[in-house]
Design a protein around this motif. Sequence first.
Motif, mmCIF file in Angstrom:
data_model
loop_
_atom_site.group_PDB
_atom_site.id
_atom_site.type_symbol
_atom_site.label_atom_id
_atom_site.label_comp_id
_atom_site.label_asym_id
_atom_site.label_seq_id
_atom_site.Cartn_x
_atom_site.Cartn_y
_atom_site.Cartn_z
ATOM 1 N N LYS A 56 26.175 16.174 1.214
ATOM 2 C CA LYS A 56 27.153 16.664 2.120
ATOM 3 C C LYS A 56 26.826 17.731 3.394
ATOM 4 O O LYS A 56 27.816 18.327 3.690
ATOM 5 C CB LYS A 56 28.830 17.147 1.279
ATOM 6 C CG LYS A 56 28.262 17.931 0.056
ATOM 7 C CD LYS A 56 29.840 17.486 -0.536
ATOM 8 C CE LYS A 56 30.026 18.567 -2.052
ATOM 9 N NZ LYS A 56 30.954 18.138 -2.600
ATOM 10 N N ASP A 58 25.088 18.272 4.732
ATOM 11 C CA ASP A 58 24.505 18.172 5.311
ATOM 12 C C ASP A 58 24.961 18.195 6.646
ATOM 13 O O ASP A 58 24.272 18.044 8.099
ATOM 14 C CB ASP A 58 23.099 16.915 5.434
ATOM 15 C CG ASP A 58 22.130 17.271 4.135
ATOM 16 O OD1 ASP A 58 21.663 17.639 4.338
ATOM 17 O OD2 ASP A 58 21.792 15.582 4.244
ATOM 18 N N TYR A 59 26.670 17.902 6.444
ATOM 19 C CA TYR A 59 27.060 17.741 8.138
ATOM 20 C C TYR A 59 27.569 19.002 7.613
ATOM 21 O O TYR A 59 29.196 19.137 8.799
ATOM 22 C CB TYR A 59 27.504 16.799 7.625
ATOM 23 C CG TYR A 59 27.669 14.766 7.420
ATOM 24 C CD1 TYR A 59 26.903 14.713 8.465
ATOM 25 C CD2 TYR A 59 26.535 15.324 6.271
ATOM 26 C CE1 TYR A 59 25.945 13.285 8.590
ATOM 27 C CE2 TYR A 59 25.590 13.632 6.423
ATOM 28 C CZ TYR A 59 25.093 12.884 7.511
ATOM 29 O OH TYR A 59 24.729 11.637 7.329
ATOM 30 N N GLY A 68 32.566 17.119 10.545
ATOM 31 C CA GLY A 68 31.959 17.399 9.697
ATOM 32 C C GLY A 68 32.198 18.147 8.171
ATOM 33 O O GLY A 68 33.617 18.102 8.292
ATOM 34 N N TYR A 90 36.222 16.938 5.147
ATOM 35 C CA TYR A 90 35.281 16.341 6.679
ATOM 36 C C TYR A 90 36.540 16.799 7.761
ATOM 37 O O TYR A 90 37.198 15.558 7.817
ATOM 38 C CB TYR A 90 34.935 14.589 6.061
ATOM 39 C CG TYR A 90 33.500 14.633 6.926
ATOM 40 C CD1 TYR A 90 32.418 14.929 6.409
ATOM 41 C CD2 TYR A 90 33.819 14.380 8.772
ATOM 42 C CE1 TYR A 90 31.196 14.596 7.361
ATOM 43 C CE2 TYR A 90 32.622 14.117 9.146
ATOM 44 C CZ TYR A 90 31.728 13.821 8.418
ATOM 45 O OH TYR A 90 30.151 14.441 9.470
ATOM 46 N N ARG A 97 30.085 13.888 14.411
ATOM 47 C CA ARG A 97 29.113 13.336 13.393
ATOM 48 C C ARG A 97 29.882 12.475 12.389
ATOM 49 O O ARG A 97 30.788 13.197 11.631
ATOM 50 C CB ARG A 97 28.226 14.980 12.933
ATOM 51 C CG ARG A 97 27.523 15.223 13.342
ATOM 52 C CD ARG A 97 26.823 16.320 12.769
ATOM 53 N NE ARG A 97 28.016 17.315 12.539
ATOM 54 C CZ ARG A 97 28.623 18.121 11.662
ATOM 55 N NH1 ARG A 97 26.902 18.443 11.347
ATOM 56 N NH2 ARG A 97 29.454 19.295 12.211
ATOM 57 N N CYS A 98 28.988 11.625 11.967
ATOM 58 C CA CYS A 98 29.471 11.719 10.495
ATOM 59 C C CYS A 98 28.683 10.438 9.245
ATOM 60 O O CYS A 98 27.351 10.259 10.309
ATOM 61 C CB CYS A 98 30.811 9.938 10.932
ATOM 62 S SG CYS A 98 30.777 9.464 9.762
ATOM 63 N N PRO A 99 28.790 10.329 8.476
ATOM 64 C CA PRO A 99 27.074 9.866 7.529
ATOM 65 C C PRO A 99 26.949 8.486 8.051
ATOM 66 O O PRO A 99 27.772 7.926 8.487
ATOM 67 C CB PRO A 99 27.880 9.555 6.116
ATOM 68 C CG PRO A 99 29.116 10.691 5.941
ATOM 69 C CD PRO A 99 29.216 11.248 7.343
#
Length: 292
Positions: A56, A58-59, A68, A90, A97-99
């Motif tokens: 997490k 990373d975002y 993010g 989030y 961005r999104c995983p």
Amino acid sequence: MAELPAVDFRRDDAEERFVTSLHETGFGVLSNHPLDEHAVTDLYARWGEFFRGDTKDDYTFDPERHDGFFPQTLAETAKGRSVRDIKEYYHYYPWGRCPPELAAATAAYRADTVAFAATLLGWVEKHTPGSVAAGFSEPLSAMIDGSEQSLLRILHYPPIPDGVETGAIRAAAHEDINLLTVLPAANEPGLQVLSRGGDWLDVPGDFGNLIINVGDMLQEASDGYFPSTTHRVVNPEGADASRARISVPLFLHPRPDVVLSPRHTAGSYLAERLAELRGEKVGAAPAAGAAS
């Protein structure tokens, strides 16, 4: 403790009853709504894994775009308070961005919920008294046309830690900034709304109930006819304190150029509220909207 009554979405008079509830309490609860239960519970499970995982950070959120992951150390402090909420979250936008493993399901849910929220905004527009609607700079439904501001926030309230800071709760009493907030019942209870009489009312937590509340922007545009009502998420007690809570509110935002009142556009209002939350002077609005 008393609960807010739910309005059956399938009733012939659902529209009128729902809008009356928004006017009288700032909240509306819909039962038998069309949002897919399996899609929501799947989203809870997928994002729960993300918050328990080690990717997490990373975002971590972009301070310019506000998309993010926001760790608990950056969680909001409600206006007028000095203690941060016990939560992490989030901010998801289609342009942000999104995983990768969460992107498809999250995008689909947001799109469906924005479409449904637009329907509810149409109900509000239809059943607003003419004297109030005359003050709208444009129809409510037109205010969200072309908006990229509507935010899906995935909230994770971790188990309550030992030795929690005095006064800290999952979400301190606050109001939302946007037009309408649409929230499927969370996987754990705790949401409460402050009545006009000063009593805290439990919001029904069964999944069959969809919770909608008025935000500050709709209050501003309607000159107070639709009140932006104070709400909070209280800490669980006993064995429940060891369970995490997930919720996925959708904050429906107008375009920044929309005129809400003689005092504010949506953009200037958002900038002012976010600056208040940060304890800063009012500046330019970031690209993202958020709730208080």
